[in-house]
Design an enzyme around this catalytic site. Structure first.
Site, PDB file in Angstrom:
ATOM      1  N   LYS A 200     -15.888  -1.375   9.546  1.00 45.10           N
ATOM      2  CA  LYS A 200     -14.914  -1.606  10.622  1.00 45.10           C
ATOM      3  C   LYS A 200     -13.510  -1.869  10.097  1.00 45.10           C
ATOM      4  O   LYS A 200     -12.526  -1.667  10.803  1.00 45.10           O
ATOM      5  CB  LYS A 200     -15.372  -2.771  11.490  1.00 45.10           C
ATOM      6  N   CYS A 304     -17.113 -17.361  10.652  1.00 49.12           N
ATOM      7  CA  CYS A 304     -18.474 -17.888  10.503  1.00 49.12           C
ATOM      8  C   CYS A 304     -18.443 -19.409  10.548  1.00 49.12           C
ATOM      9  O   CYS A 304     -19.463 -20.044  10.771  1.00 49.12           O
ATOM     10  CB  CYS A 304     -19.081 -17.424   9.199  1.00 49.12           C
ATOM     11  N   GLU A 404     -25.836 -16.510  18.454  1.00 44.20           N
ATOM     12  CA  GLU A 404     -24.450 -16.590  17.977  1.00 44.20           C
ATOM     13  C   GLU A 404     -23.591 -15.712  18.902  1.00 44.20           C
ATOM     14  O   GLU A 404     -23.902 -14.536  19.096  1.00 44.20           O
ATOM     15  CB  GLU A 404     -24.401 -16.044  16.542  1.00 44.20           C
TER      16      GLU A 404
HETATM   17  P1  NAD Z   1     -23.168  -7.175  10.083  1.00 45.47           P
HETATM   18  O1  NAD Z   1     -24.413  -7.761   9.562  1.00 45.47           O
HETATM   19  O2  NAD Z   1     -23.237  -6.324  11.292  1.00 45.47           O
HETATM   20  O3  NAD Z   1     -22.503  -6.263   8.934  1.00 45.47           O
HETATM   21  C1  NAD Z   1     -22.357  -6.758   7.615  1.00 45.47           C
HETATM   22  C2  NAD Z   1     -22.585  -5.623   6.633  1.00 45.47           C
HETATM   23  O4  NAD Z   1     -23.947  -5.206   6.670  1.00 45.47           O
HETATM   24  C3  NAD Z   1     -21.746  -4.391   6.928  1.00 45.47           C
HETATM   25  O5  NAD Z   1     -21.218  -3.925   5.715  1.00 45.47           O
HETATM   26  C4  NAD Z   1     -22.729  -3.419   7.571  1.00 45.47           C
HETATM   27  O6  NAD Z   1     -22.429  -2.086   7.257  1.00 45.47           O
HETATM   28  C5  NAD Z   1     -24.060  -3.823   6.981  1.00 45.47           C
HETATM   29  N1  NAD Z   1     -25.181  -3.711   7.923  1.00 45.47           N
HETATM   30  C6  NAD Z   1     -25.205  -4.096   9.231  1.00 45.47           C
HETATM   31  N2  NAD Z   1     -26.425  -3.920   9.767  1.00 45.47           N
HETATM   32  C7  NAD Z   1     -27.214  -3.403   8.787  1.00 45.47           C
HETATM   33  C8  NAD Z   1     -28.587  -3.015   8.712  1.00 45.47           C
HETATM   34  N3  NAD Z   1     -29.400  -3.144   9.756  1.00 45.47           N
HETATM   35  N4  NAD Z   1     -29.033  -2.530   7.542  1.00 45.47           N
HETATM   36  C9  NAD Z   1     -28.235  -2.417   6.471  1.00 45.47           C
HETATM   37  N5  NAD Z   1     -26.928  -2.773   6.487  1.00 45.47           N
HETATM   38  C10 NAD Z   1     -26.420  -3.262   7.624  1.00 45.47           C
HETATM   39  O7  NAD Z   1     -22.139  -8.368  10.270  1.00 45.47           O
HETATM   40  P2  NAD Z   1     -20.671  -8.320  10.903  1.00 45.47           P
HETATM   41  O8  NAD Z   1     -20.788  -8.117  12.377  1.00 45.47           O
HETATM   42  O9  NAD Z   1     -19.803  -7.417  10.125  1.00 45.47           O
HETATM   43  O10 NAD Z   1     -20.179  -9.817  10.607  1.00 45.47           O
HETATM   44  C11 NAD Z   1     -20.394 -10.884  11.483  1.00 45.47           C
HETATM   45  C12 NAD Z   1     -21.541 -11.751  11.038  1.00 45.47           C
HETATM   46  O11 NAD Z   1     -21.296 -12.233   9.731  1.00 45.47           O
HETATM   47  C13 NAD Z   1     -21.727 -12.992  11.887  1.00 45.47           C
HETATM   48  O12 NAD Z   1     -23.096 -13.201  12.080  1.00 45.47           O
HETATM   49  C14 NAD Z   1     -21.135 -14.105  11.033  1.00 45.47           C
HETATM   50  O13 NAD Z   1     -21.624 -15.398  11.292  1.00 45.47           O
HETATM   51  C15 NAD Z   1     -21.519 -13.640   9.680  1.00 45.47           C
HETATM   52  N6  NAD Z   1     -20.683 -14.231   8.650  1.00 45.47           N
HETATM   53  C16 NAD Z   1     -21.227 -15.214   7.878  1.00 45.47           C
HETATM   54  C17 NAD Z   1     -20.471 -15.820   6.897  1.00 45.47           C
HETATM   55  C18 NAD Z   1     -21.044 -16.901   6.042  1.00 45.47           C
HETATM   56  O14 NAD Z   1     -20.459 -17.180   5.005  1.00 45.47           O
HETATM   57  N7  NAD Z   1     -22.162 -17.496   6.415  1.00 45.47           N
HETATM   58  C19 NAD Z   1     -19.152 -15.404   6.686  1.00 45.47           C
HETATM   59  C20 NAD Z   1     -18.631 -14.392   7.488  1.00 45.47           C
HETATM   60  C21 NAD Z   1     -19.416 -13.808   8.461  1.00 45.47           C
END
Ligand code: NAD
Length: 520
Positions: A200, A304, A404
């Site tokens: 994104k 997060c 969430e």
């Molecule tokens: P997301 O899980 O949708 O995407 C993260 C990454 O994973 C991306 O690069 C995406 O391409 C990949 N991805 C997504 N679904 C996948 C799947 N099924 N199989 C393989 N790869 C996959 O997350 P997002 O929407 O980009 O980010 C938001 C989330 O991240 C929220 O849940 C937030 O709480 C969390 N977050 C956590 C922290 C922390 O430190 N705990 C920090 C930032 C964000």
């Protein structure tokens, strides 16, 4: 806008070594020090969430391209591992200087692709920059241990050696900070790296990689592959990748953790959150309300460590009235507008999800004190905006509480005592952060001791630790063992080798003994 603004289409011919001069919208991969156009036939649009303009397009990297990125990282490893630690630190020293110089351009790109306000985007870059600064002291952080004379004439020492090729998979919400949690630490430890930015908002990763190479990071030490599920699965499965850093949702994080650890890889996985702020009646009203508004609605609730739930101990009504008053004053607009307090959420789907969860709260009996779902922002009518939204009377069984929301929505709950509030927080499946607002040291200490969250704030709403500590998380918010950055981060990207050496005069001879050696 700076030269890096993808919105202005700065790509040019495919053979150009630097991606920023290109005229094509397509974002190249970075393989072995070259920005290479993907041969893929499939691309994903990167969309400005305030306008819906297509900023750029990322390729779904082909398997062949992915493998060549891993080969480049593998090839670069031996000489990078043997590069003096002082040289590796100096690359980071130069890198941090270049990030500072390019702060405005980086922030502009973050705002264009992610939507947060420019000031907030600067914070995104700055919190990552601090990790780079920390990596400048890697020699001290990576020191081994030594015990002299463990037996007569024998010493043992340990070395922290890099693992080899490591990989990082990033979420959309901190497009600069989170890549910077990963590759600077990994690379300064002597590893080489494959970075998979969020599909994104890949622009900040591209700019940072270019700056890292300008700072002297050799070809192949940092590689970037774009894509979604398939390239992530390829990272999990690849035999040459030794460790994976993941930040994102629980669905993706648990999938990556199990798939990659089945292949024997190390995984650190930071995932979802539901962070609670517990407000005691003795808290300072003005500063607490400010903290709740800033941590609940800042970055449109897409941090997060956002405070998404407030538990008022005692009567919540007077607090809620003030909260409402303050939240109403916030200005929702495109992040590039100088007076914007919060920008859009990342996508149409994200907005739909936020609205659905708010409605589920209303349907199950919560009271909608402030509804930001139908907001229209003049000049940005197509943007994915959600205004500050407050639900009160929320209970733990509601879907809006269990899930969430990741939007500018604050849930208000009530507890009769601190014990009850602590119990609510601990019953929640997530354990990223929690904060208490109080003037009582006794209450604060009890909270700190009894709360099962990775990060605790005492009168601090978003207690994200600086890089000499580690970013943690408990329960469903983290899986793995070693956390990001700080001492744990260095341990994650290194493995221990112990050396036992014997230097004594052996001329007298001691005969042969087949018994297990013991200390003499
Ligand atoms: P997301 O899980 O949708 O995407 C993260 C990454 O994973 C991306 O690069 C995406 O391409 C990949 N991805 C997504 N679904 C996948 C799947 N099924 N199989 C393989 N790869 C996959 O997350 P997002 O929407 O980009 O980010 C938001 C989330 O991240 C929220 O849940 C937030 O709480 C969390 N977050 C956590 C922290 C922390 O430190 N705990 C920090 C930032 C964000």
């Amino acid at each position: 806008p700076g030269i890096f603004a993808l919105a202005n289409h700065h790509f040019s011919v495919a053979t150009e070594s630097s991606w920023k001069h290109r005229t094509s919208l397509r974002v190249p991969n970075l393989i072995g020090g070259s920005f290479v156009d993907s041969q893929s036939s499939e691309f994903v649009d990167v969309i400005n969430p305030a306008t819906q303009e297509v900023v750029s397009q990322i390729p779904l990297t082909t398997d062949k391209e992915f493998k060549s990125a891993v080969s480049a990282a593998k090839e670069a490893f031996p000489s990078w591992k043997n590069t003096p630690i002082t040289t590796r630190q100096r690359v980071m020293l130069k890198f941090q200087e270049l990030i500072r110089k390019n702060m405005d351009k980086l922030a502009f790109n973050v705002t264009t692709e992610q939507g947060k306000t420019l000031k907030d985007a600067q914070g995104d870059v700055f919190r990552g920059l601090e990790v780079v600064e920390h990596a400048c002291g890697m020699a001290t952080l990576q020191m081994g241990e030594y015990v002299s004379n463990v037996s007569n004439g024998i010493d043992t020492y340990s070395l922290r050696e890099p693992l080899g090729v490591c990989a990082g998979i990033c979420p959309f919400n901190f497009p600069a900070m989170i890549p910077l949690w990963m590759f600077p630490v990994a690379a300064t430890c002597g590893n080489t790296f494959i970075l998979k930015p969020s599909e994104k908002d890949p622009g900040a990763s591209m700019m940072l990689a270019e700056l890292a190479m300008e700072a002297g990071l050799p070809d192949g030490v940092l590689n970037i592959v774009h894509g979604t599920h398939d390239v992530v699965n390829a990272i999990c499965d690849d035999d040459d990748i030794r460790a994976i850093s993941f930040v994102g949702s629980n669905t993706a994080g648990m999938h990556i953790y199990s798939r990659a650890s089945a292949k024997g890889k190390r995984v650190q996985s930071n995932m979802g959150a539901k962070n609670h702020g517990v407000v005691m009646t003795d808290a300072n009203i003005d500063s607490t309300i400010n903290a709740l508004v800033a941590a609940g609605f800042g970055a449109a609730g897409q941090r997060c460590m956002a405070l998404s739930t407030v538990v008022f101990v005692g009567d919540s009504k007077p607090w809620e009235e003030k909260l409402l008053e303050r939240a109403k004053t916030l200005k929702v607009s495109a992040g590039t507008e100088p007076d914007a307090d919060l920008g859009p959420v990342i996508s149409k789907q994200a907005k739909e999800r936020v609205c659905r969860l708010v409605q589920s709260g209303v349907d199950s009996g919560a009271k909608l004190l402030l509804d930001g779902r139908d907001i229209v922002v003049p000049g940005y009518e197509k943007g994915n905006f959600v205004g500050p939204t407050i639900l009160s009377g929320v209970t733990p069984d509601m879907e809006c509480y269990k899930e969430e929301i990741f939007g500018p929505v604050l849930l208000c709950m009530q507890a009769n005592s601190l014990d009850e509030a602590i119990n609510i927080v601990n019953q929640n499946k997530y354990g990223n952060g929690a904060a208490i607002f109080t003037t009582s040291g006794v209450a604060a200490r009890k909270f700190q001791t009894e709360i099962e969250s990775g990060q605790i704030g005492i009168n601090v709403p978003i207690p994200v630790p600086l890089p000499f500590f580690s970013f943690t998380g408990s329960k469903a918010s983290f899986t793995g063992d070693l956390n990001f950055y700080g001492k744990a981060g260095v341990q994650f990207y290194t493995q221990i080798k112990t050396v036992t050496q014997q230097w004594k005069d052996l001329s007298g001879g001691s005969g042969v003994s087949l018994a297990m050696p013991t200390s003499q």
